[in-house]
Every structure is written in C-alpha cells, then in structure tokens.
Design an enzyme around this catalytic site. Structure first.
Site, PDB file in Angstrom:
ATOM      1  CG  ASP A 150      35.263  36.012  45.572  1.00  0.00           C
ATOM      2  OD1 ASP A 150      35.326  36.028  43.993  1.00  0.00           O
ATOM      3  OD2 ASP A 150      35.919  37.166  45.179  1.00  0.00           O
ATOM      4  CB  SER A 151      39.076  34.021  42.586  1.00  0.00           C
ATOM      5  OG  SER A 151      39.288  35.874  42.624  1.00  0.00           O
ATOM      6  CB  CYS A 202      34.061  35.670  41.430  1.00  0.00           C
ATOM      7  SG  CYS A 202      34.619  36.272  40.661  1.00  0.00           S
ATOM      8  CD  GLU A 242      42.074  36.622  48.160  1.00  0.00           C
ATOM      9  OE1 GLU A 242      40.881  37.386  47.806  1.00  0.00           O
ATOM     10  OE2 GLU A 242      42.148  35.827  49.065  1.00  0.00           O
ATOM     11  CB  CYS A 250      36.087  42.904  40.495  1.00  0.00           C
ATOM     12  SG  CYS A 250      37.059  42.210  41.935  1.00  0.00           S
ATOM     13  CG  HIS A 309      38.210  40.669  46.281  1.00  0.00           C
ATOM     14  ND1 HIS A 309      38.423  39.416  44.857  1.00  0.00           N
ATOM     15  CD2 HIS A 309      39.676  39.967  46.458  1.00  0.00           C
ATOM     16  CE1 HIS A 309      38.099  38.700  44.857  1.00  0.00           C
ATOM     17  NE2 HIS A 309      39.727  38.494  46.290  1.00  0.00           N
TER      18      HIS A 309
HETATM   19  N1  DGL Z   1      35.970  38.650  42.823  1.00  0.00           N
HETATM   20  C1  DGL Z   1      36.328  38.304  41.824  1.00  0.00           C
HETATM   21  C2  DGL Z   1      35.491  39.283  40.927  1.00  0.00           C
HETATM   22  O1  DGL Z   1      34.352  39.470  41.554  1.00  0.00           O
HETATM   23  C3  DGL Z   1      37.760  38.287  41.639  1.00  0.00           C
HETATM   24  C4  DGL Z   1      38.343  38.549  40.069  1.00  0.00           C
HETATM   25  C5  DGL Z   1      39.864  37.952  40.112  1.00  0.00           C
HETATM   26  O2  DGL Z   1      40.337  37.113  40.902  1.00  0.00           O
HETATM   27  O3  DGL Z   1      40.677  38.408  39.435  1.00  0.00           O
HETATM   28  O4  DGL Z   1      35.524  39.377  39.413  1.00  0.00           O
END
Ligand code: DGL
Length: 247
Positions: free
Chosen positions: A6-7, A69, A147, A175, A177
């Site tokens: 994930d990011s 993600c 984050e 998302c 997050h």
């Molecule tokens: N957790 C990512 C998602 O589900 C985060 C998005 C992002 O980095 O903008 O889209």
C-alpha cells in the site's frame, strides 16, 4: 511468503482481515509512505512505482501479492496480470457491490481517492450497480492526513467535506486508509453503515491459494514490515493497529 503493498500503513485494514482467515504464512508488508499519496499521481507514475515494488516482492520469494490499495488496484492490476501472467495478484476495489447486496435503497456516499474514482475499473463497477442514489466523493488529501495520524486535522477535514451529507445511510470506504477513521466519520455523519473491501479480499486470497494448492510450512502468521520513508515510528504504529480496535 506473501507480499502485501500500500502507499503507507492503510493496508493494515486488509492484513487484519487476512490474519482472521488463519493463513499461516510469512507476510512482507510494503508500506510505500515515501510515495503517498498515490491518489493524485498519474496512472503511469503509479504503475511504475507499483511495478518496482512487485519486482522487489517477487525477488524476496513471494508466491502471491495482495494489492491492499484501491488506487493501485484500480490503476495497475490489469496491466500487472498481463505483464506477470504467472503471479497471483489479489486486488481490492471499493465495496460498492456490497451496497447493492445489503442496502441497495440507501442513500450512499462513496469515499475514495481521485485516482480510484476516475478509473475505468471503478466506473465499470459503479455503472453496473448504480442505485441512482449515490454520490462519488474524491477525498483529496485524506489518506495523507491519516498517514500522518493527526486527529485534529482529520476531524477538521471531515467536518469541512462531509457536513453536507448528514442524510447518508451507506458509506463505502474506497481507500484502505479510511476504515481507520470510522469513529471520526461517525462524529459527522452519525450511525451510518460502512462497507469496505477488506473481507472480500481476504476471502479471495484464501480461495485462490486453495485453488492453486499453495500451502505454507510456517507454524503461525508472521509479518515483516518495510517502510520507504525515513519515519521510524511507522512500524510501531502499524503493529499497534494490527492488534488495537479502530471500530
Ligand atoms: N490506501 C490507498 C488506497 O486504498 C491510499 C491512496 C493514496 O495513496 O492516495 O487508495
């Protein structure tokens, strides 16, 4: 070994569901917080970042990769499956079909990144299950605040952006997050029904491993955490989230 990416730390909401499925594998969790957010980047940029992570995870010996993600899944999974035909990729998507299955007449808000909402993959899903009572809300900047973990800023963001949706019944957390801030969302929208794709992903992982006869020798579930930023507190926060409740 199974890779999960994930990011940032948001994919913890997916890994927790996977843990509940009782898969005794070693997981490598790749938190790419250096490149957070993915949601505002171009498709080519996201693909190139994710491809580098996939190559890293395959080099480490992963037999499956979970894209925890929504943005990366929406933008990359089709191309990844073409480019790596022998690799098992499990992808997540906003749980809009669950609204159709469980509360189709409810007034619905889909919260996701811009990248997800504008993707062909999501729009195909949305058009298929559109209940004609849905608002798609790109939440620019929200994944970054989560984050960062600053509750005051998160509450202010939600107040500013959600207050006009007080009559909503269903909220799709598109998302990975966002399930971490259910409590904060309730403060603005009250007792809404939440839908997210993590349970579906974890069940799909189990199904695909069984289908391919992939088993693991490990006695228990274990996680190696990698983060691409220089923030040393990420791992502690991630491990805390693995075991504490955010409902
Ligand atoms: N957790 C990512 C998602 O589900 C985060 C998005 C992002 O980095 O903008 O889209």
């Amino acid at each position: 070994m199974i890779g999960i990416l994930d990011s940032g730390i948001g994919g913890v909401t997916v890994l927790r569901e996977i843990f509940k499925q009782g898969i005794n594998a070693k997981f490598i969790y790749y938190s790419d917080s250096k490149h957070n957010p993915y949601g505002d980047k171009s498709s080519d940029e996201v693909y190139s970042i994710v491809k580098t992570i996939v190559d890293y995870l395959l080099d480490k010996g992963c037999v499956a990769i979970v894209i925890a993600c929504n943005t990366a899944s929406a933008i990359c999974v089709k191309r990844l499956r073409e480019e790596y035909p022998d690799t098992l990729f499990i992808a997540i998507e906003p749980a809009y079909k669950m609204v159709h299955d469980y509360n189709p007449n409810g007034k619905t808000l889909v919260m996701a990144t811009e990248g997800t909402i504008n993707s062909e993959k999501f729009l195909t899903l949305f058009n298929k299950y559109d209940n004609k009572n849905t608002t798609l809300l790109p939440c620019k900047g929200l994944a970054e605040l989560i984050e960062e973990g600053n509750e005051v800023k998160i509450d202010r963001y939600l107040d500013d952006n959600l207050s006009k949706y007080k009559d909503i019944d269903n909220v799709v957390l598109g998302c990975t997050h966002y399930p971490l801030i259910k409590k904060n969302i309730r403060k603005v929208l009250g007792n809404v029904k939440f839908f997210d794709g993590s349970l579906g992903v974890s069940k799909e992982l189990v199904r695909q491993l069984e289908l391919r006869g992939i088993t693991f020798d490990n006695k228990s579930f274990s996680v190696e955490f990698i983060d691409t930023s220089s923030n040393v507190s990420k791992e502690n926060r991630f491990m805390e989230l693995m075991s504490s409740s955010y409902e």
